[in-house]
Design a protein around this motif. Structure first.
Motif, short mmCIF file in Angstrom:
data_model
loop_
_atom_site.label_atom_id
_atom_site.label_comp_id
_atom_site.label_asym_id
_atom_site.label_seq_id
_atom_site.Cartn_x
_atom_site.Cartn_y
_atom_site.Cartn_z
N LEU A 136 -6.42 22.05 7.85
CA LEU A 136 -7.63 21.38 8.37
C LEU A 136 -8.00 21.93 9.74
O LEU A 136 -7.19 22.52 10.44
N PHE A 137 -9.26 21.72 10.08
CA PHE A 137 -9.78 22.12 11.38
C PHE A 137 -9.48 21.02 12.39
O PHE A 137 -9.58 19.83 12.08
N CYS A 138 -9.16 21.43 13.62
CA CYS A 138 -8.77 20.49 14.66
C CYS A 138 -9.61 20.69 15.92
O CYS A 138 -10.44 21.60 15.99
N ARG A 139 -9.36 19.82 16.90
CA ARG A 139 -10.05 19.93 18.18
C ARG A 139 -9.86 21.34 18.75
O ARG A 139 -8.76 21.89 18.72
N GLY A 140 -10.92 21.92 19.25
CA GLY A 140 -10.92 23.31 19.68
C GLY A 140 -11.79 24.17 18.80
O GLY A 140 -12.16 25.28 19.19
N THR A 141 -12.14 23.64 17.62
CA THR A 141 -13.11 24.32 16.76
C THR A 141 -14.50 24.23 17.40
O THR A 141 -14.92 23.17 17.84
N PHE A 142 -15.18 25.36 17.46
CA PHE A 142 -16.48 25.46 18.13
C PHE A 142 -16.39 25.04 19.60
O PHE A 142 -17.26 24.34 20.13
N ALA A 143 -15.31 25.46 20.27
CA ALA A 143 -15.10 25.07 21.66
C ALA A 143 -16.24 25.56 22.56
O ALA A 143 -16.65 24.87 23.49
N GLU A 144 -16.74 26.75 22.28
CA GLU A 144 -17.84 27.31 23.07
C GLU A 144 -19.09 26.44 22.94
O GLU A 144 -19.77 26.11 23.92
N MET A 145 -19.37 26.06 21.70
CA MET A 145 -20.53 25.23 21.43
C MET A 145 -20.41 23.88 22.12
O MET A 145 -21.37 23.38 22.72
#
Length: 255
Positions: A136-145
Motif C-alpha cells: 500500500l501507499f503511505c504518507r510521503g506519496t506525492f510529497a512534492e504536491m
C-alpha cells in the motif's frame, strides 16, 4: 467510499496503462509469496487484475475471491482468472470470519476511511494459520504536491497514514510478528500536467476534499512545482512511498 468508487470506475479504461508504479508494487508483492498451493484466497481491491495475474501464476488456488468497490474495473477482470468476482466495500466485508487461507491486497488498503476498525475486520476473515500480504501507499506519496497545495491554493493530497502506523496496527490487532519493507519510488514526468493526468488516470485523483481550485491556482501550482522540484533535464519528479507487509495468524510476537 462512494467518491473513491466513482474515481476508479471513471479510470477503469485508463488504469492499466497509467499504473506503472502500481504494477511494480504488484510484482514485488507477488515475489513475497512463498506457497505453491492455497485452498481459499481473498484479494481486496483486485481492480482489473494487475496483481491477480501474478498471483495465479505463482500459486495454485482452489477458490479465488476477488473483491473491489468499483464495478467497472471488475468487469475488466478476465473471468478465467477470477470466476468469483465481488463488488463490495472492504469496510463492510461480506465474507464469513475464519474462512480464508490467504488474504492479499495490492495498492488498495490506503483508501480505507477507518483503517483502525476495518483492518482488524479484514484480518478476522483468516483461518488460524492463514497468511496476509499487503502492499500500500503511505504518507510521503506525492510529497512534492502536498508541499505546494497550501501555498498555491490548488488541490489536496489524500491524507495517508505512515507505514509505522500500519505496522503497529497489524501487530496490535493480531499479536503476531509482521514483516515490513518500505521504499520511496521517484517517477519523472514530462511536465506537471502529465503528472496530474496520470494521477487521474489511475483513479488516485480523489483527495477527500472538495474542488481542486481554479485556473489561476492551477497555474500557480505548476509554476511553483517547476521552480521547486524540476529535474535538470526539465522533467517533473513525483515521490511514491510504498510499504509491503506479510504476516501469519499463527505467528507469535517474541520479547
Amino acid at each position: 467510499m462512494l467518491a473513491v468508487q466513482r474515481s476508479f470506475d471513471r479510470a477503469a479504461a485508463s488504469y492499466r496503462q497509467a499504473a506503472t508504479v502500481q504494477a511494480e508494487a504488484a510484482a514485488k508483492l507477488a515475489a513475497l509469496l512463498d506457497m505453491k498451493h492455497c485452498r481459499t484466497v481473498l484479494e481486496i481491491g483486485s481492480g482489473d487484475g494487475l496483481f491477480t495475474e501474478k498471483l495465479v501464476d505463482r500459486v495454485k488456488i482452489e477458490t479465488l475471491l476477488t473483491l473491489d468497490i468499483a464495478r467497472a474495473p471488475l468487469l475488466r477482470l478476465p473471468a478465467h482468472l477470477a470466476p468469483h468476482r465481488i463488488q463490495a466495500d472492504a469496510e463492510a466485508l461480506p465474507i464469513r470470519p475464519g474462512s480464508i487461507d490467504l488474504l492479499v491486497s495490492s495498492s488498495s488498503l490506503q483508501w480505507l476511511s477507518q483503517p483502525e476498525q476495518s483492518i482488524p475486520r479484514l484480518l478476522s476473515c483468516l483461518r488460524p494459520g492463514g497468511t496476509f500480504l499487503f502492499a500500500l501507499f503511505c504518507r510521503g506519496t506525492f510529497a512534492e504536491m502536498a508541499q505546494l497545495n497550501q501555498s498555491s491554493g490548488f488541490g489536496r493530497v489524500y491524507p495517508l497514514p505512515g507505514e509505522q502506523q500500519f505496522l503497529q496496527l497489524l501487530q496490535r490487532t493480531t499479536r503476531q510478528t509482521v514483516t515490513m519493507q518500505a521504499e520511496t519510488v521517484i517517477r519523472s514526468y514530462p511536465d506537471v500536467m502529465t503528472l496530474l493526468h496520470t494521477q487521474q488516470a489511475t483513479g488516485a485523483g480523489y483527495s477527500g476534499h472538495g474542488r481542486a481550485g481554479g485556473r489561476a491556482a492551477l497555474q500557480a501550482f505548476i509554476r511553483s512545482y517547476e521552480q521547486e522540484f524540476a529535474n535538470q533535464d526539465g522533467t517533473i519528479p513525483a515521490s511514491y512511498r510504498l510499504a509491503y507487509f506479510k504476516g501469519s495468524m499463527s505467528s507469535v510476537i517474541t520479547s
